[in-house]
Design an enzyme around this catalytic site. Sequence first.
Site, PDB file in Angstrom:
ATOM      1  N   ASP A 184       0.837  -1.220   0.000  1.00 28.05           N
ATOM      2  CA  ASP A 184       0.000   0.000   0.000  1.00 28.05           C
ATOM      3  C   ASP A 184       0.866   1.262   0.000  1.00 28.05           C
ATOM      4  O   ASP A 184       0.508   2.277   0.609  1.00 28.05           O
ATOM      5  CB  ASP A 184      -0.903   0.030   1.245  1.00 28.05           C
ATOM      6  CG  ASP A 184      -1.596  -1.289   1.498  1.00 28.05           C
ATOM      7  OD1 ASP A 184      -1.760  -1.666   2.675  1.00 28.05           O
ATOM      8  OD2 ASP A 184      -1.940  -1.971   0.522  1.00 28.05           O
ATOM      9  N   GLU A 187     -11.111  -0.074  -3.754  1.00 24.49           N
ATOM     10  CA  GLU A 187     -10.398   0.571  -2.634  1.00 24.49           C
ATOM     11  C   GLU A 187      -9.156   1.281  -3.152  1.00 24.49           C
ATOM     12  O   GLU A 187      -8.860   1.252  -4.358  1.00 24.49           O
ATOM     13  CB  GLU A 187      -9.986  -0.474  -1.604  1.00 24.49           C
ATOM     14  CG  GLU A 187      -9.027  -1.515  -2.134  1.00 24.49           C
ATOM     15  CD  GLU A 187      -8.716  -2.598  -1.133  1.00 24.49           C
ATOM     16  OE1 GLU A 187      -9.443  -2.738  -0.105  1.00 24.49           O
ATOM     17  OE2 GLU A 187      -7.731  -3.342  -1.342  1.00 24.49           O
TER      18      GLU A 187
HETATM   19  O1  AHR Z   1      -2.957  -3.860   3.275  1.00 23.92           O
HETATM   20  C1  AHR Z   1      -4.002  -3.724   4.191  1.00 23.92           C
HETATM   21  C2  AHR Z   1      -5.293  -3.426   3.461  1.00 23.92           C
HETATM   22  O2  AHR Z   1      -5.497  -4.453   2.482  1.00 23.92           O
HETATM   23  C3  AHR Z   1      -5.284  -2.123   2.691  1.00 23.92           C
HETATM   24  O3  AHR Z   1      -5.772  -1.031   3.434  1.00 23.92           O
HETATM   25  C4  AHR Z   1      -6.185  -2.419   1.516  1.00 23.92           C
HETATM   26  O4  AHR Z   1      -5.930  -1.595   0.402  1.00 23.92           O
HETATM   27  C5  AHR Z   1      -5.853  -3.891   1.230  1.00 23.92           C
HETATM   28  O5  AHR Z   1      -6.936  -4.547   0.723  1.00 23.92           O
END
Ligand code: AHR
Length: 473
Positions: free
Chosen positions: A44, A223
């Site tokens: 991320d 997301e």
């Molecule tokens: O990496 C943790 C979470 O997993 C992140 O916030 C999201 O983007 C992913 O799905």
Amino acid sequence: MNPIDRRLFLAGTAALSATPLIARTRVEVPTPAAVNPLVKQRADAQVFRHEDGHYYLTGSVPEYDRLVLRRSKTLAGLATAEEAVLWRHEKTGPLSGFIWAPELHQIDGRWTMYFAAGPSGGGEDVFRIRTYAIVCDGPDPMTGRWKLLGQFQAPWDSFNLDSTSFVHKGRRYFAWAQREPGIETNSNLYIAPLASPLKLAARATRLTIPTLDWETGGYKVAEAPAVLHRNGRLFMTYSASATDARYCLGLLTAPEDADIMDPDAWVKSQQPVFTSCPETRVYGPGHNSFTVDEKGRDILVYHGRDYEAIKGDPLFNPDRHTRVQRLYYKADGTPDFGVPVGNGPLPERFASAVDPRALLAHDGTRLIAGNPSLPATQFRQTAGRAGPQSIMLSPILLPDHYLLAGKDGSVTLARNDRSADFAMRSQFVRFSDDRSNTVRFVSIAVTGKALAAVGKEIRLAGSRDATARWIAD
Ligand code: AHR
């Protein structure tokens, strides 16, 4: 030094002396802008180049228990930069569990880090994830003291995460992922202007719900929004599906002059724009951000694994490494994401100085001068064996193949068969000519000859021939 290397070294020296060093021409020793993976086990990742000239990197750590930050004068330097721990999850309460996907922003002159957090204690409650922010008490985010500012006042009290903030036409916006009551998905994307770091200034607009097959692999997910303003448009990437090899990037596009709070202003690509690539061995690429390299050229930042099969829940697999690569554009000004380029030094593209539409490319194992697709024109330069200046060139889609010079003037692609012949014919010396801003790849095996684009063919030509000049990008 073994006999092959000795012979190679002597040949490399001979090639250097046989190739006239034209005025302002210099041998360019292979020093990659960056090497992938850039930072291991940082998922991320957000990387940005601040006005102070430094690069900052933050991201999720495998333990999901703290917020970290790196700073470096160069993009490549993030790989070895010192990592500061800004804040750790609390011992109990709503911020004592997972800490996910931080993003650092300077808002009204104050360093603010958004992140998602949940309670500890096991069971489903650990996914009671909400968005928070910490703030720094001084001008240096690496050394300042950080404290919790509070919780984002989301439209619903439901699972929300992966926030980002950007300024458009002088107004600061917030985009994030959230589960909306009444919609059976893990998360959808929302946008709204900010009144203050944790308070919206208007009713949120829903931008997209995951409905397409590539958005709903394992889980129905939209997301990790990230926004890039280029060529008269806003490009908002987002990540979709489960965090295994099905994880990929989608794209929403809006004209820069549109009302970006109008959901109809955003057009959704029906196909993913960035997906797993078995040829380059990168799986589950996603949760991206955007930055620029030291020359101001757009860089895509994302995470990805270098293996496909995962034991157990991918969310708890630590090998989503931070990766970077150049972001190019199509003729219509939209981003061309290509494929994740794979481990190793960042690749480059080489356009013929005679006809820039003809790039060093390949069609299968046949080399061509053309532009069939972005990935087919990306070549990785690695250190050779014929002395410190020698290099080898390999296409990212065939990472075990290399360019070989032939005494008959041909240039072919072949696997390394560990033969003395391969060792010699795969070696080139890269010369840079500052006056014409071009490079040449002089063969070590075939004296006085260099890689050239002759019509639609890739061949050897005289090392001073115009067809042997390339524009590296
Ligand atoms: O990496 C943790 C979470 O997993 C992140 O916030 C999201 O983007 C992913 O799905």
